[in-house]
Motif scaffolding. Structure first.
Motif, short mmCIF file in Angstrom:
data_model
loop_
_atom_site.label_atom_id
_atom_site.label_comp_id
_atom_site.label_asym_id
_atom_site.label_seq_id
_atom_site.Cartn_x
_atom_site.Cartn_y
_atom_site.Cartn_z
N SER A 796 0.85 -1.19 0.00
CA SER A 796 0.00 0.00 0.00
C SER A 796 0.88 1.24 0.00
O SER A 796 1.75 1.39 0.87
CB SER A 796 -0.93 0.03 1.22
OG SER A 796 -1.71 1.21 1.22
N SER A 797 0.64 2.13 -0.96
CA SER A 797 1.41 3.37 -1.03
C SER A 797 1.10 4.31 0.12
O SER A 797 1.84 5.25 0.37
CB SER A 797 1.15 4.07 -2.37
OG SER A 797 -0.22 4.40 -2.51
N SER A 819 -1.77 -2.72 -4.01
CA SER A 819 -1.13 -3.20 -5.23
C SER A 819 -0.56 -4.59 -4.98
O SER A 819 -0.04 -4.87 -3.90
CB SER A 819 0.00 -2.27 -5.67
OG SER A 819 -0.47 -0.96 -5.91
N TYR A 821 1.83 -7.32 -7.39
CA TYR A 821 2.53 -7.51 -8.65
C TYR A 821 3.13 -8.90 -8.70
O TYR A 821 3.75 -9.36 -7.73
CB TYR A 821 3.64 -6.46 -8.82
CG TYR A 821 3.13 -5.03 -8.73
CD1 TYR A 821 2.03 -4.62 -9.49
CD2 TYR A 821 3.74 -4.11 -7.90
CE1 TYR A 821 1.56 -3.32 -9.41
CE2 TYR A 821 3.27 -2.80 -7.81
CZ TYR A 821 2.18 -2.41 -8.57
OH TYR A 821 1.71 -1.13 -8.48
N ASN A 828 -2.04 -9.59 -11.36
CA ASN A 828 -1.72 -8.27 -10.81
C ASN A 828 -2.99 -7.56 -10.35
O ASN A 828 -4.08 -7.79 -10.89
CB ASN A 828 -1.01 -7.41 -11.87
CG ASN A 828 0.32 -8.01 -12.28
OD1 ASN A 828 1.28 -7.99 -11.53
ND2 ASN A 828 0.37 -8.55 -13.50
N ASP A 830 -4.21 -3.47 -9.05
CA ASP A 830 -3.91 -2.08 -8.75
C ASP A 830 -5.24 -1.39 -8.48
O ASP A 830 -6.05 -1.22 -9.41
CB ASP A 830 -3.17 -1.43 -9.91
CG ASP A 830 -2.40 -0.20 -9.48
OD1 ASP A 830 -2.01 -0.12 -8.31
OD2 ASP A 830 -2.15 0.68 -10.33
N GLU A 849 -11.01 -2.36 -8.41
CA GLU A 849 -9.92 -2.59 -9.37
C GLU A 849 -9.91 -1.48 -10.40
O GLU A 849 -10.92 -1.17 -11.02
CB GLU A 849 -10.10 -3.94 -10.06
CG GLU A 849 -8.96 -4.30 -10.99
CD GLU A 849 -9.18 -5.63 -11.69
OE1 GLU A 849 -10.16 -5.72 -12.49
OE2 GLU A 849 -8.41 -6.57 -11.44
N SER A 853 -5.22 -7.00 -15.07
CA SER A 853 -3.82 -7.41 -15.05
C SER A 853 -3.19 -7.38 -16.43
O SER A 853 -2.05 -6.93 -16.60
CB SER A 853 -3.70 -8.81 -14.43
OG SER A 853 -2.36 -9.23 -14.39
N MET A 856 -2.44 -3.85 -17.77
CA MET A 856 -1.35 -3.19 -17.07
C MET A 856 -0.02 -3.43 -17.77
O MET A 856 0.88 -2.58 -17.71
CB MET A 856 -1.28 -3.68 -15.62
CG MET A 856 -2.45 -3.19 -14.76
SD MET A 856 -2.60 -4.05 -13.17
CE MET A 856 -1.06 -3.58 -12.40
N TYR A 865 0.66 9.57 -14.71
CA TYR A 865 0.28 8.55 -13.72
C TYR A 865 -0.28 9.25 -12.50
O TYR A 865 0.36 10.14 -11.94
CB TYR A 865 1.50 7.71 -13.33
CG TYR A 865 1.17 6.53 -12.44
CD1 TYR A 865 0.87 5.30 -13.00
CD2 TYR A 865 1.16 6.65 -11.06
CE1 TYR A 865 0.57 4.20 -12.19
CE2 TYR A 865 0.85 5.58 -10.24
CZ TYR A 865 0.56 4.35 -10.81
OH TYR A 865 0.27 3.28 -10.01
N SER A 882 -3.74 5.84 -11.09
CA SER A 882 -3.10 5.50 -12.34
C SER A 882 -3.68 6.30 -13.49
O SER A 882 -3.30 7.42 -13.74
CB SER A 882 -3.19 4.00 -12.62
OG SER A 882 -2.59 3.28 -11.56
N PHE A 914 3.20 1.79 -15.62
CA PHE A 914 3.88 2.15 -14.38
C PHE A 914 4.82 3.33 -14.53
O PHE A 914 5.25 3.91 -13.55
CB PHE A 914 4.70 0.96 -13.87
CG PHE A 914 3.90 -0.28 -13.65
CD1 PHE A 914 3.20 -0.45 -12.47
CD2 PHE A 914 3.84 -1.27 -14.61
CE1 PHE A 914 2.46 -1.59 -12.25
CE2 PHE A 914 3.10 -2.42 -14.39
CZ PHE A 914 2.41 -2.59 -13.20
#
Length: 917
Positions: A796-797, A819, A821, A828, A830, A849, A853, A856, A865, A882, A914
Motif C-alpha cells: 500500500s502506497s 497493489s 505484482y 496483478n 492495482d 480494481e 492485469s 497493465m 500517472y 493511475s 507504471f
C-alpha cells in the motif's frame, strides 16, 4: 584607494617573508656586522639586545597594520554582530562593521554551546573567512553588500579546497608536472575541453530563460450520508499542496500536463481540461546534432540475453507453471495498432516471466538526447475561487551536455526543472471540455519540495542547485593551462585564476538566482557551513553554496496586473541537504541535515540544522535557529505545540558496538519576539527503542508523542511531553511488523491510533505484506493492539504517501490503495480496498480494481500517472489511481460511474502503465 584582494594578499606575503628574514631570535639574535651611519662612522654603541628588540617590535607593528588593512578590505562582510572596527559604506550610507582579525575568537568553554569553533579553517593561498553555523545566522543581513561578501568568501574557500587538494596530490604532481604542452597527442587531459566546461570571466551573462463520456450510474442507498474530501493535512489551518483537490463541488486533478476538473458527485456531467503550455523541442537544433531515427521501443518478442548470474538468479525464482504445455499466439488490438503477442507455457514459462520483467523495465523507453519531456503539474493549492498549480518542466539536456551552442554558456543555477506557478479562476467551471481561465503566472527558481497555504497566502518551498564547479572547475589541475607546472607554479596560477573569475561568477550567480541585492537582505540567513563541533576542518568538501533553499510566498486572491504574480522570497544557502519541511500557521521550519564532529569517535555524525522562518507577515523572514543530533524521518517527526518545537531523530553510528542507532525526542523552546534567535533545547530523551532500531513512524497529538521503532519487531511507544524539560515514557507495546503512518481515531468514545505499515516475519525479518493495526491508547501506560489485519503479498502506497490514506469517522471505514505484482501479465492488482473498522476488528469489505492485469502490461497508456487518492461525497466513494476515476457506493461497493483519463487524448506514443509521471 584600497588595494585589490590580490594585491593585499601578495603584500601580506611579502611582510611575512620580511619578518622571517629580519627578526630571527629576538631574545638571542645572531651577531651581525654593525651598519655604517650616514656619515660613514660606526653605529651607535647602544645595547645590541635592545636594538634587536626594537627591530622585532617594529616588524610586529608592521605585520599588525598590514593585517588590519588586509582584513578590512578582504573580510569587510563578516559577522555584523562581532565588530571592533567600522568602515564607512558610501553606497548604503550606513556603517558596516568588520572583524579585524584572521584568528577566530576563543569561545567560553563554560558556556552551554556546542559551537566551539566559530570559523572554518581555510588553508590555501586565498584569505577566506567562513563562519560555522550558529544562532546569529538568523539575523539575516542588514546590508546586501555583506551578503555578497560572504558569498565571495565562500567561493574563495571552495577555491582553496580545490587548489590545496591538487597541489598536495602526489598523483597530480607526478603526472601533470611531466606534461608537455607542445605535445597534444599525449593522453594527459582525457579530452577535457577547457572552453566549454570551465567558467571564464570572458563568458557572457546567461539570459534568463474533446471530453470523455463516462458510464452513468445510480444513486447511493447508503444508510449513513457522509462527506470527506479534505486533504490529509498534518496541521489544522495549514493546507498542504497535493496532486488532487476538492471543494465538495468539484474535483481538481493533475494528470501529467493536464488539469482535469469534474463534478464531484457525478463525473458524467461534463469536465474541464486545461493543458499546460509547452513548446515542443526542435530536434534539428539539438546541440550535438544527434541523428534522430524512428527508433522503436523494446518489444516483447525481441530476444533477451541473460548473463550466467541472471540465469542462476532466474532459475531460483518461484514461477507458477501452466498445466497446458501447448503454445498459443494471441492477437490484441490497441490504439497504437495491432501486435502479436506470443505466449508459451510449461518449459518456457520461466523464460516468459523473466522476459516480462525485462519488458516492464524497458517498455516504451529508448534514449533520445534531444528529448524534451512534457511539463508536469506537481501540486495544487485550493482557496476560495482560486486554484494554484505548481508546474515543472524538466531541463533535460541529454548525455554529454555542454551548454548548447558556442554563444551560450552553462547556467550557474543548475535546476533540474523550470517551475511555474499559475493561478486559475474556478468561480465558474466549464463542463464542455474547455480550460479554466488563467489569472496569473510566474516562473520561479528551484526544484519543488512542497507547498502550503494559510488562508489566501500560498507558500512554495524549493531548492536550487548551484553549479559552483563552473567557478572551481577552472582550477582543476588537469586543465591544459597547468600542463608542465610544478606544485608551486600551479598554486600561483590557480590563485590568480580564482581571483580573476570571482566577480564575474558572483554577478552571474546573483542575477540567475533573481536575488534583489539593492537594499537590505534581511530575508536571507547568513551564509555558513552546516557543521558543528570542536573541529574547524571542512566536512563538506569546500562547497558552501551548492544549494539554496527558499520559501516563496504569494497572495492567491490578488488581482494580478498583466497576469503577473508578485512573490516574496526568503531563503538560506545550505551545504547540507533538505530533509523535510514543517509548517504551522505562522512558522515554517526547514530541517537541513549536515555534520557534527564527534570528538569521542573522531567521526563526523549527522546533525539537523533547523532554520525557522516567520510567515506571520506578508514577507517570510529568518526568525530562529537550532541544532539537534541525528536526522528526522519525515515532516511528521516535527511538531509545534505551546511555544515548543518537538523533533524526533535517528542518529546512525555504523562503527558503534552496542547500537548503531540513537533515537531521541528533542524539545526546543521557540524564542519570542526580540528574544534572541536560538531555539534552545530544554529537554530530550534517552535512546528510545531497542539497540539498532530506527524510527519508522511519529505522531504528535497535543502533549503526547506516539512513536514506532523497528528492526525486526515493532515497539510502539507513548511519551508524555507535558513538561517540556522532562519528556517521560508512559507506556510501550511490542508486536511483529511495524507501522509507517499513525492516524488518531475515536470509536465509541475510546481513543485509538490507527497504524498502516507492513507485517514482518520476526525470525527472518522478511516483509510479508500490508499490516493494519488498531492501537488502544486509552490507557497511556499500557497500550494494546485492539485489532489487526494482514494482507499478505500486498503493498500500500499509503505507508509512505500519507495523502493516500482516508479514514471516515462516521461510517468507521478505512480506504487504502492496494497493489499486488506478479512480474507477469497475470494476477496483478492495482486499486483500493475498503475496510470496516470497529472494536476488536479490521475487516476488508470490498476491493475496487482500476486496471485489469493484462492491460497493465500490454495496454497503451498516456504518459502520466495518478497517485492513489480517495474522496467521499454524499456517501459516494470516488477513487483515483493511475489512469482512471471510479465512483462506487460507499456502503456496498456497487460501481456508479467510471472515467478513463486517457480517453480522447492524442496519445501518439504509448507509455508503460507504471512509468508515466
Amino acid at each position: 584607494s584600497h588595494p585589490t584582494p590580490k594585491e593585499t594578499r601578495l603584500n601580506t606575503q611579502e611582510v611575512f617573508k620580511m619578518a622571517d628574514t629580519t627578526s630571527g631570535d629576538i631574545e638571542n639574535p645572531n651577531p651581525k656586522p654593525p651598519a655604517e651611519t650616514a656619515g660613514g662612522g660606526a653605529s651607535s654603541k647602544d645595547d645590541p639586545h635592545k636594538k634587536w628588540k626594537v627591530i622585532g617590535l617594529s616588524t610586529f607593528l608592521i605585520v599588525a597594520v598590514v593585517l588590519a588593512i588586509v582584513l578590512g578590505v578582504t573580510l569587510g562582510g563578516g559577522d555584523s554582530s562581532s565588530s571592533n572596527v567600522s568602515t564607512n559604506n558610501e553606497d548604503e550610507g550606513t556603517t558596516t562593521t568588520v572583524l579585524p582579525t584572521d584568528t577566530p575568537p576563543k569561545d567560553d568553554v563554560s558556556a552551554p554551546q556546542v559551537y566551539k569553533a566559530q570559523y572554518l579553517a581555510s588553508n590555501g593561498p586565498i584569505l577566506a573567512k567562513l563562519r560555522m553555523i550558529n544562532p546569529s545566522v538568523a539575523n539575516g543581513y542588514s546590508s546586501c553588500i555583506d551578503l555578497k561578501e560572504d558569498m565571495r568568501n565562500a567561493l574563495w574557500h571552495y577555491a582553496n579546497t580545490v587548489i590545496v587538494r591538487d597541489r598536495d596530490s602526489s598523483y597530480h604532481n607526478d603526472r601533470y608536472e611531466k606534461c608537455d604542452p607542445n605535445n597534444p597527442s599525449q593522453p594527459v587531459w582525457y579530452g577535457i575541453l577547457e572552453d566549454n566546461v570551465a567558467f571564464s570571466m570572458d563568458e557572457s551573462t546567461a539570459e534568463s530563460a474533446s471530453a470523455p463520456a463516462p458510464e452513468a450510474g445510480g444513486s447511493s442507498d447508503a444508510k449513513v450520508k457522509e462527506d470527506s474530501f479534505e486533504t490529509n493535512n498534518q496541521v489544522d489551518g495549514v493546507d498542504e499542496g497535493d496532486i488532487v483537490k476538492s471543494d465538495g463541488d468539484y474535483v481538481y486533478a493533475a494528470y501529467g500536463d493536464l488539469l482535469y476538473v469534474w463534478n464531484a458527485t457525478d463525473g458524467t456531467k461534463g469536465i474541464s481540461i486545461t493543458k499546460m503550455p509547452f513548446e515542443e523541442q526542435d530536434e534539428t537544433e539539438c546541440p550535438h546534432n544527434y541523428p534522430i531515427d524512428n527508433e522503436e521501443p523494446f518489444l516483447e518478442d525481441q530476444p533477451i540475453s541473460l548473463s550466467s548470474e541472471e540465469v542462476e538468479e532466474f532459475s531460483s525464482e518461484e514461477v507458477e507453471e501452466k498445466p497446458d504445455s501447448t503454445e498459443s499466439v494471441q492477437t490484441i488490438s490497441s490504439s497504437s495498432g495491432t501486435e502479436s503477442v506470443q505466449s508459451t507455457s510449461s518449459s518456457s514459462g520461466r523464460q516468459r516471466n523473466r522476459r516480462n520483467r525485462h519488458h516492464r523495465k524497458a517498455s516504451s523507453i529508448y534514449w533520445n538526447p534531444c528529448h524534451k519531456p512534457k511539463p508536469r503539474i506537481l501540486s495544487l493549492l485550493l482557496e476560495g475561487s482560486r486554484l494554484t498549480t505548481v508546474v515543472s518542466e524538466d531541463n533535460y539536456r541529454g548525455f554529454g551536455y555542454q551548454g548548447g551552442n558556442e554563444e551560450e554558456s552553462q547556467p550557474i543555477i543548475d535546476d533540474y526543472s523550470k517551475l511555474t506557478i499559475r493561478v486559475y479562476d474556478i468561480s465558474d467551471v466549464p463542463t464542455d471540455g474547455s480550460p479554466l481561465t488563467l489569472l496569473g503566472e510566474k516562473e520561479i527558481k528551484g526544484n519543488y519540495d512542497s507547498a502550503r497555504s494559510v488562508g489566501n497566502t500560498g507558500f512554495v518551498i524549493t531548492t536550487s542547485y548551484i553549479n559552483t564547479h563552473l567557478f572551481a572547475g577552472d582550477l582543476d589541475r588537469y586543465r591544459p593551462q597547468y600542463c608542465g607546472l610544478n606544485s608551486t607554479e600551479y598554486e600561483k596560477l590557480a590563485h590568480e585564476t580564482a581571483l580573476k573569475n570571482t566577480e564575474p561568477f558572483l554577478e552571474r550567480m546573483v542575477e540567475e538566482m533573481q536575488l534583489q541585492l539593492d537594499g537590505a537582505c534581511d530575508s536571507i540567513f547568513q551564509v555558513s557551513a552546516m557543521q558543528s563541533g570542536d573541529n574547524d576542518e571542512d566536512a563538506s568538501n569546500g562547497d558552501m553554496l551548492s544549494q539554496f533553499v527558499q520559501v516563496l510566498s504569494f497572495d492567491m486572491s490578488s488581482n494580478f496586473v498583466d497576469k503577473n504574480i508578485s512573490t516574496n522570497v526568503a531563503g538560506a544557502f545550505s551545504s547540507g541537504w533538505l530533509s523535510s519541511v514543517y509548517a504551522s500557521q505562522e512558522f515554517v521550519a526547514t530541517l537541513n541535515v549536515g555534520h557534527n564532529y564527534n570528538s569521542t569517535s573522531d567521526n563526523w555524525d549527522s546533525a539537523t540544522f533547523i532554520l525557522g522562518f516567520d510567515i506571520s507577515g506578508t514577507i517570510p523572514k529568518p526568525f530562529a535557529y537550532a541544532e539537534i543530533r541525528g536526522s528526522p524521518l519525515n515532516q511528521y517527526s516535527t511538531d509545534l505545540y505551546e511555544g515548543h518545537l518537538r523533533v524526533v531523530t535517528t542518529e546512525w553510528q555504523w562503527s558503534a558496538v552496542e547500537s548503531r542507532t540513537t533515537n531521541k525526542i528533542f524539545v526546543l523552546k521557540v524564542p519570542e519576539a526580540n528574544g534572541g534567535q536560538e531555539m534552545v533545547t530544554v529537554g530530550e530523551t534517552d535512546h528510545l527503542g531497542k539497540p539498532n532500531e530506527s524510527v519508522m513512524a511519529v505522531r504528535f497529538i497535543g502533549p503526547r508523542a506516539y512513536i514506532v521503532t523497528f528492526e525486526r519487531t515493532d515497539p510502539f511507544y507513548i511519551y508524555n511531553l507535558t513538561d517540556p524539560a522532562e519528556p517521560k515514557k508512559l507506556g510501550e507495546l511490542e508486536i511483529p511488523g511495524f507501522s509507517s503512518y499513525l492516524h488518531p481515531v475515536e470509536i465509541e468514545g475510546v481513543p485509538f491510533m490507527l497504524g498502516v505499515g507492513e507485517h514482518v516475519n520476526a525470525t527472518t525479518g522478511r516483509r510479508v505484506g500490508v499490516k493494519i493495526s488498531l492501537f488502544d491508547i486509552s490507557n497511556h501506560s499500557s497500550p494494546t493492539e485492539n485489532a489487526t489485519f494482514v494482507d499478505e503479498g500486498a503493498y500500500s502506497s499509503a505507508g509512505n504517501d500519507f495523502k493516500a490514506f482516508r479514514y471516515l469517522p462516521v461510517s468507521k471505514k478505512l480506504i487504502l490503495p492496494k497493489s499486488e505484482y506478479t512480474w507477469s501479465d497475470n494476477g496483478n492488482f492495482d486499486g483500493f480496498v475498503v475496510y470496516n473498522v470497529g472494536l476488536g476488528k479490521v475487516t476488508p469489505s470490498y476491493e475496487i480494481e482500476h486496471a485489469n492485469s493484462y492491460d497493465m502490461y500490454h495496454g497503451c497508456w498516456y504518459n502520466a500517472y495518478m497517485p492513489a487518492r480517495s474522496f467521499v461525497f454524499q456517501s459516494k466513494l470516488t477513487t483515483i489511481l493511475s489512469h482512471s476515476v471510479i465512483s462506487t457506493d460507499l456502503e456496498n461497493g456497487d460501481k456508479l460511474w467510471n472515467m478513463s483519463l486517457d480517453e480522447g487524448l492524442e496519445n501518439t506514443a504509448c507509455a508503460s502503465y507504471f512509468i508515466g509521471f
